[in-house]
Write a protein that holds these residues in place. Structure first.
Motif, PDB file in Angstrom:
ATOM      1  N   THR A  63       0.821  -1.141  -0.018  1.00 37.06           N
ATOM      2  CA  THR A  63       0.031  -0.085   0.186  1.00 37.06           C
ATOM      3  C   THR A  63       1.058   1.257  -0.054  1.00 37.06           C
ATOM      4  O   THR A  63       2.147   1.149   0.377  1.00 37.06           O
ATOM      5  CB  THR A  63      -0.793  -0.029   1.199  1.00 37.06           C
ATOM      6  OG1 THR A  63       0.026   0.205   2.435  1.00 37.06           O
ATOM      7  CG2 THR A  63      -1.609  -0.916   1.502  1.00 37.06           C
ATOM      8  N   GLY A  64       0.026   2.414  -0.120  1.00 34.69           N
ATOM      9  CA  GLY A  64       1.082   3.627  -0.291  1.00 34.69           C
ATOM     10  C   GLY A  64       1.502   3.845   1.521  1.00 34.69           C
ATOM     11  O   GLY A  64       2.646   4.393   1.659  1.00 34.69           O
ATOM     12  N   THR A  65       0.489   3.403   2.090  1.00 31.82           N
ATOM     13  CA  THR A  65       0.783   3.522   3.516  1.00 31.82           C
ATOM     14  C   THR A  65       1.933   2.974   4.070  1.00 31.82           C
ATOM     15  O   THR A  65       2.974   3.248   4.867  1.00 31.82           O
ATOM     16  CB  THR A  65      -0.450   3.141   4.618  1.00 31.82           C
ATOM     17  OG1 THR A  65      -1.478   3.984   4.143  1.00 31.82           O
ATOM     18  CG2 THR A  65      -0.035   3.537   6.001  1.00 31.82           C
ATOM     19  N   LEU A  78       5.359   4.221   2.828  1.00 32.58           N
ATOM     20  CA  LEU A  78       5.806   5.479   3.784  1.00 32.58           C
ATOM     21  C   LEU A  78       6.573   4.885   5.011  1.00 32.58           C
ATOM     22  O   LEU A  78       7.789   4.951   5.326  1.00 32.58           O
ATOM     23  CB  LEU A  78       4.583   6.153   4.506  1.00 32.58           C
ATOM     24  CG  LEU A  78       3.995   7.362   3.406  1.00 32.58           C
ATOM     25  CD1 LEU A  78       2.702   7.775   4.148  1.00 32.58           C
ATOM     26  CD2 LEU A  78       4.931   8.076   2.860  1.00 32.58           C
ATOM     27  N   CYS A 123      -3.685  13.336   4.680  1.00 35.35           N
ATOM     28  CA  CYS A 123      -4.351  12.184   5.004  1.00 35.35           C
ATOM     29  C   CYS A 123      -3.504  11.237   6.345  1.00 35.35           C
ATOM     30  O   CYS A 123      -2.481  11.945   6.651  1.00 35.35           O
ATOM     31  CB  CYS A 123      -4.281  11.115   4.202  1.00 35.35           C
ATOM     32  SG  CYS A 123      -2.646  10.791   3.555  1.00 35.35           S
ATOM     33  N   PRO A 163      -2.179   8.491   7.286  1.00 32.70           N
ATOM     34  CA  PRO A 163      -0.666   8.096   7.213  1.00 32.70           C
ATOM     35  C   PRO A 163       0.359   8.918   7.257  1.00 32.70           C
ATOM     36  O   PRO A 163       1.549   8.332   7.677  1.00 32.70           O
ATOM     37  CB  PRO A 163      -0.724   7.127   5.859  1.00 32.70           C
ATOM     38  CG  PRO A 163      -2.243   7.023   5.304  1.00 32.70           C
ATOM     39  CD  PRO A 163      -2.906   8.324   6.233  1.00 32.70           C
ATOM     40  N   ASP A 179       5.886  12.403  -0.531  1.00 30.06           N
ATOM     41  CA  ASP A 179       4.731  11.629  -0.418  1.00 30.06           C
ATOM     42  C   ASP A 179       3.828  12.158  -1.645  1.00 30.06           C
ATOM     43  O   ASP A 179       3.107  12.907  -2.095  1.00 30.06           O
ATOM     44  CB  ASP A 179       3.870  11.921   0.707  1.00 30.06           C
ATOM     45  CG  ASP A 179       2.479  11.015   0.569  1.00 30.06           C
ATOM     46  OD1 ASP A 179       2.049  10.647  -0.291  1.00 30.06           O
ATOM     47  OD2 ASP A 179       2.084  10.860   1.797  1.00 30.06           O
ATOM     48  N   ALA A 194       1.751  10.118  -3.269  1.00 26.19           N
ATOM     49  CA  ALA A 194       0.559   8.987  -3.241  1.00 26.19           C
ATOM     50  C   ALA A 194      -0.499   9.455  -4.227  1.00 26.19           C
ATOM     51  O   ALA A 194      -1.105   8.583  -5.146  1.00 26.19           O
ATOM     52  CB  ALA A 194      -0.069   8.740  -1.836  1.00 26.19           C
ATOM     53  N   VAL A 195      -0.696  10.876  -4.266  1.00 22.44           N
ATOM     54  CA  VAL A 195      -1.813  11.188  -5.114  1.00 22.44           C
ATOM     55  C   VAL A 195      -1.527  11.858  -6.563  1.00 22.44           C
ATOM     56  O   VAL A 195      -2.199  12.268  -7.098  1.00 22.44           O
ATOM     57  CB  VAL A 195      -2.790  12.215  -4.181  1.00 22.44           C
ATOM     58  CG1 VAL A 195      -3.330  11.579  -3.130  1.00 22.44           C
ATOM     59  CG2 VAL A 195      -2.214  13.477  -4.057  1.00 22.44           C
ATOM     60  N   SER A 206       0.832   5.620  -4.498  1.00 21.53           N
ATOM     61  CA  SER A 206      -0.307   4.498  -3.799  1.00 21.53           C
ATOM     62  C   SER A 206      -1.172   4.211  -5.220  1.00 21.53           C
ATOM     63  O   SER A 206      -1.405   5.145  -5.995  1.00 21.53           O
ATOM     64  CB  SER A 206      -1.119   5.265  -3.112  1.00 21.53           C
ATOM     65  OG  SER A 206      -2.498   4.887  -3.095  1.00 21.53           O
ATOM     66  N   VAL A 243      -4.151   2.442  -5.083  1.00 20.98           N
ATOM     67  CA  VAL A 243      -5.482   1.944  -4.685  1.00 20.98           C
ATOM     68  C   VAL A 243      -6.445   2.584  -5.411  1.00 20.98           C
ATOM     69  O   VAL A 243      -6.298   3.671  -6.249  1.00 20.98           O
ATOM     70  CB  VAL A 243      -5.824   2.585  -3.116  1.00 20.98           C
ATOM     71  CG1 VAL A 243      -5.847   3.969  -3.209  1.00 20.98           C
ATOM     72  CG2 VAL A 243      -6.876   1.822  -2.405  1.00 20.98           C
ATOM     73  N   LYS A 265      -7.103   6.071  -7.370  1.00 23.03           N
ATOM     74  CA  LYS A 265      -6.018   7.160  -7.550  1.00 23.03           C
ATOM     75  C   LYS A 265      -5.714   7.199  -9.173  1.00 23.03           C
ATOM     76  O   LYS A 265      -6.433   6.280  -9.909  1.00 23.03           O
ATOM     77  CB  LYS A 265      -4.776   6.509  -6.921  1.00 23.03           C
ATOM     78  CG  LYS A 265      -4.881   6.656  -5.359  1.00 23.03           C
ATOM     79  CD  LYS A 265      -4.499   7.882  -4.652  1.00 23.03           C
ATOM     80  CE  LYS A 265      -4.540   8.284  -3.304  1.00 23.03           C
ATOM     81  NZ  LYS A 265      -4.755   7.436  -2.402  1.00 23.03           N
ATOM     82  N   GLY A 273      -2.073  -1.398  -3.265  1.00 24.63           N
ATOM     83  CA  GLY A 273      -0.929  -1.282  -3.812  1.00 24.63           C
ATOM     84  C   GLY A 273      -0.095  -0.171  -3.687  1.00 24.63           C
ATOM     85  O   GLY A 273      -0.709   1.156  -3.527  1.00 24.63           O
ATOM     86  N   TYR A 326      -9.933  17.214   3.922  1.00 29.89           N
ATOM     87  CA  TYR A 326     -10.418  16.495   5.093  1.00 29.89           C
ATOM     88  C   TYR A 326     -11.228  17.197   5.857  1.00 29.89           C
ATOM     89  O   TYR A 326     -10.727  18.470   6.182  1.00 29.89           O
ATOM     90  CB  TYR A 326      -9.250  15.764   5.644  1.00 29.89           C
ATOM     91  CG  TYR A 326      -8.296  14.888   4.923  1.00 29.89           C
ATOM     92  CD1 TYR A 326      -8.791  13.642   4.599  1.00 29.89           C
ATOM     93  CD2 TYR A 326      -7.243  15.198   4.075  1.00 29.89           C
ATOM     94  CE1 TYR A 326      -8.174  12.556   3.927  1.00 29.89           C
ATOM     95  CE2 TYR A 326      -6.812  14.344   3.264  1.00 29.89           C
ATOM     96  CZ  TYR A 326      -7.178  13.044   3.064  1.00 29.89           C
ATOM     97  OH  TYR A 326      -6.580  12.191   2.296  1.00 29.89           O
TER      98      TYR A 326
HETATM   99  C1  LIG Z   1      -1.282  11.668   0.727  1.00 28.06           C
HETATM  100  C2  LIG Z   1      -1.230  10.251   0.918  1.00 28.06           C
HETATM  101  N1  LIG Z   1      -0.406   9.642   1.393  1.00 28.06           N
HETATM  102  C3  LIG Z   1      -0.394   8.294   1.417  1.00 28.06           C
HETATM  103  C4  LIG Z   1      -1.625   7.730   1.327  1.00 28.06           C
HETATM  104  C5  LIG Z   1      -1.754   6.219   1.607  1.00 28.06           C
HETATM  105  O1  LIG Z   1      -1.959   5.372   0.343  1.00 28.06           O
HETATM  106  P1  LIG Z   1      -2.620   3.987   0.645  1.00 28.06           P
HETATM  107  O2  LIG Z   1      -4.249   4.227   0.638  1.00 28.06           O
HETATM  108  O3  LIG Z   1      -2.424   3.224  -0.723  1.00 28.06           O
HETATM  109  O4  LIG Z   1      -2.197   3.242   1.518  1.00 28.06           O
HETATM  110  C6  LIG Z   1      -2.749   8.473   0.795  1.00 28.06           C
HETATM  111  C7  LIG Z   1      -4.043   7.518   0.617  1.00 28.06           C
HETATM  112  O5  LIG Z   1      -5.025   8.116   0.073  1.00 28.06           O
HETATM  113  C8  LIG Z   1      -2.510   9.680   0.666  1.00 28.06           C
HETATM  114  O6  LIG Z   1      -3.530  10.446   0.276  1.00 28.06           O
END
Ligand SMILES: Cc1ncc(COP(=O)(O)O)c(C=O)c1O
Length: 381
Positions: free
Chosen positions: A60-62, A65, A87, A89, A158, A160-161, A182, A184, A187, A195, A315
Motif C-alpha cells: 500500500t502507499g501507507t 511510507l 491524510c 498515514p 509523499d 501518493a496522489v 499509491s 489504490v 488514484k 498497492g 479532510y
Molecule cells: C497523501 C497520501 N499519502 C499516503 C496515502 C496512503 O496510500 P494507501 O491508501 O495506498 O495506503 C494516501 C492515501 O490515500 C494519501 O492520500
C-alpha cells in the motif's frame, strides 16, 4: 441522474484483460501470486519511465511510507516534519515507528506544506522532511530538497496522489531522497485493489526497503531473515494489470487536466463570491480530484447534491485535531491555515470517464450557487 464522485465503472473497459489475467496467472504452473516476474517488470517499467534508479512495489502507499521511514532509520526520539493537513498515514506512519510527527502549517491557497514554516520546525531531533502533494498541487519540491541539503535531512516525498504530475520537468516521486505512490483503486494510476511503491536513487535505501517489504529476506535465500521486516508484497495479477494499463495513463491524465482547466476557467470569476479554484497552469498540478475552496462550503455541497453532483470533503479536520494524533499537538500550538482549509475545502469529480456534458453540468451547478447564495442572503436579511 446523479454524477458520482468516483466512477462506478472504474475498470470496465479492461474487464476482459483482467479476467484473462486472473485465469492465466491463477492457473499457471508456477502458482506465483506475489513478487514474481510481473511485479519485477512493473518495477522496471516505472524505473524507466520516471526515470529512477530503483522502484520497489509494495502492499500500500501507507506501507511504502513506513518501509521508507524505517529504511531512513527513523525511530524512537526522532522527529519528522509533516503537513498539518492531509491524510492520516502522514502522521500514523511516523508515530507507529515511535517517532514524533511535527505538524506544520500549510500554504493558504495551494494547501501544501509551507517550506518556511517547515524550516522553522527543524530541531536537532529532526530526521526527515515529509512534504505531500495534495489534491491539485504538488508541494514546493525545489525548496524542500534545498532545505534537506542545507540541514542534512532526508526528504521523503509523499506522491501518493500525484502519479504522472511533473514539476519543472521532473516527475512527482523523483524529487526526494525517496518518493512513494499509491495504486489504490481511485488514484490516478489506481488498480482494482491495494498497492504502493517506493521510488529512490539511493541504492542502500532501496536495498533496505526491499528487505523490509518481505520479512527481512533478500529474495535469494528463503527463510533467512536479515532484518525484522513486514509483509508488504505486491500482487502478480495487479502488476500484470498495471503493465497493461500503463499505456493509457498519459491520455487519462491529460483528460483529467483538461477537465480541471475547464473548471478553473469557469470558477476563476467566482473568487469575489467566495469560491476559489486551485492555481492555474500545468506545472506541478495533479488532478486525482479537483479541489476548490468555498467560504460556504457546506451550503455549496448541499446545493450540488440537490443538483445531482456528488462531492467529497478531504479532510474535515486538520491532523492535529484528530483524536488519534492529539498527543502530538502541543498545547497552545495552532495551525490556522490547516483549520481554514478543513472548513473550506471541497473536491469535485474529475475522472476521465466524465463526458463533456457531465463536466459542463458540474461547472454550471457550481456557478449557479452564486446567485442562489446571494438570494438566500437577501432573504435572511
Ligand atoms: C497523501 C497520501 N499519502 C499516503 C496515502 C496512503 O496510500 P494507501 O491508501 O495506498 O495506503 C494516501 C492515501 O490515500 C494519501 O492520500
Amino acid at each position: 441522474m446523479s454524477i458520482p464522485f468516483f466512477p462506478p465503472d472504474l475498470f470496465e473497459q479492461d474487464r476482459e484483460v483482467l479476467l484473462d489475467l486472473l485465469h492465466r496467472i491463477g492457473t499457471a504452473h508456477e502458482q506465483r501470486f506475489i513478487l514474481g516476474e510481473h511485479t519485477a517488470r512493473f518495477e522496471q517499467l516505472l524505473r524507466t519511465e520516471l526515470p529512477a534508479a530503483d522502484v520497489i512495489a509494495c502492499a500500500t502507499g501507507t506501507s511504502a511510507l513506513t518501509l521508507t521511514l524505517r529504511a531512513m532509520g527513523v525511530g524512537q526520539g526522532d522527529e519528522v516534519v509533516v503537513p498539518a493537513f492531509g491524510c492520516a498515514p502522514l502522521a500514523s506512519a511516523v508515530a507507529e515507528l515511535g517517532a514524533t510527527p511535527v505538524f506544520t502549517d500549510i500554504r493558504p491557497h495551494t494547501m501544501v506544506l509551507d517550506p518556511d514554516l517547515a524550516e522553522a520546525a527543524i530541531t536537532p531531533r529532526t530526521k526527515v522532511l515529509m512534504p505531500a502533494h495534495l489534491f491539485s498541487v504538488m508541494a514546493d519540491m525545489p525548496r524542500f530538497t534545498a532545505l534537506g541539503r542545507a540541514h542534512g535531512l532526508r526528504v521523503l516525498e509523499d506522491s501518493a496522489v500525484a502519479q504522472g504530475a511533473v514539476l519543472g520537468g521532473r516527475k512527482a516521486g523523483t524529487w526526494g531522497d525517496a518518493g512513494v505512490f499509491s495504486f489504490v483503486q481511485v488514484k490516478s494510476f489506481g488498480m482494482p485493489g491495494e498497492g504502493g511503491a517506493v521510488v529512490t536513487d539511493d541504492a542502500e535505501l532501496a536495498r533496505t526497503v526491499r528487505l523490509l517489504r518481505n520479512h527481512g529476506q533478500d529474495g535469494r535465500t528463503r527463510f533467512l531473515h536479515h532484518r525484522i521486516g513486514y509483509n508488504s508484497r505486491f500482487d502478480e495479477i495487479q502488476a500484470a494489470f498495471q503493465l497493461h494499463r500503463y499505456d493509457g495513463l498519459a491520455a487519462r491524465l491529460e483528460r483529467r487536466a483538461r477537465i480541471a482547466e475547464y473548471y478553473t476557467e469557469q470558477f476563476t470569476p467566482l473568487a469575489d463570491d467566495g469560491i476559489v479554484p486551485p492555481p492555474t497552469g500545468r506545472d506541478g498540478r495533479c488532478y486525482y480530484v479537483y479541489t476548490l475552496l468555498a467560504d460556504q462550503r457546506d451550503a455549496l455541497r448541499a446545493h450540488l447534491r440537490a443538483r445531482g453532483v456528488e462531492t467529497h470533503v478531504y479532510y474535515p479536520l486538520p491532523l492535529p485535531r484528530q483524536p488519534a494524533f492529539a498527543r502530538f499537538a502541543p498545547p497552545g500550538r495552532r495551525w490556522p491555515q490547516a483549520e481554514l482549509a478543513a472548513a473550506r475545502i471541497l473536491s469535485l469529480p474529475v475522472y476521465p470517464q466524465l463526458s463533456d456534458a457531465e463536466v459542463e453540468r458540474i461547472a454550471d451547478a457550481v456557478r449557479a450557487f452564486v446567485p442562489s447564495r446571494q438570494l438566500a442572503d437577501q432573504e435572511a436579511r
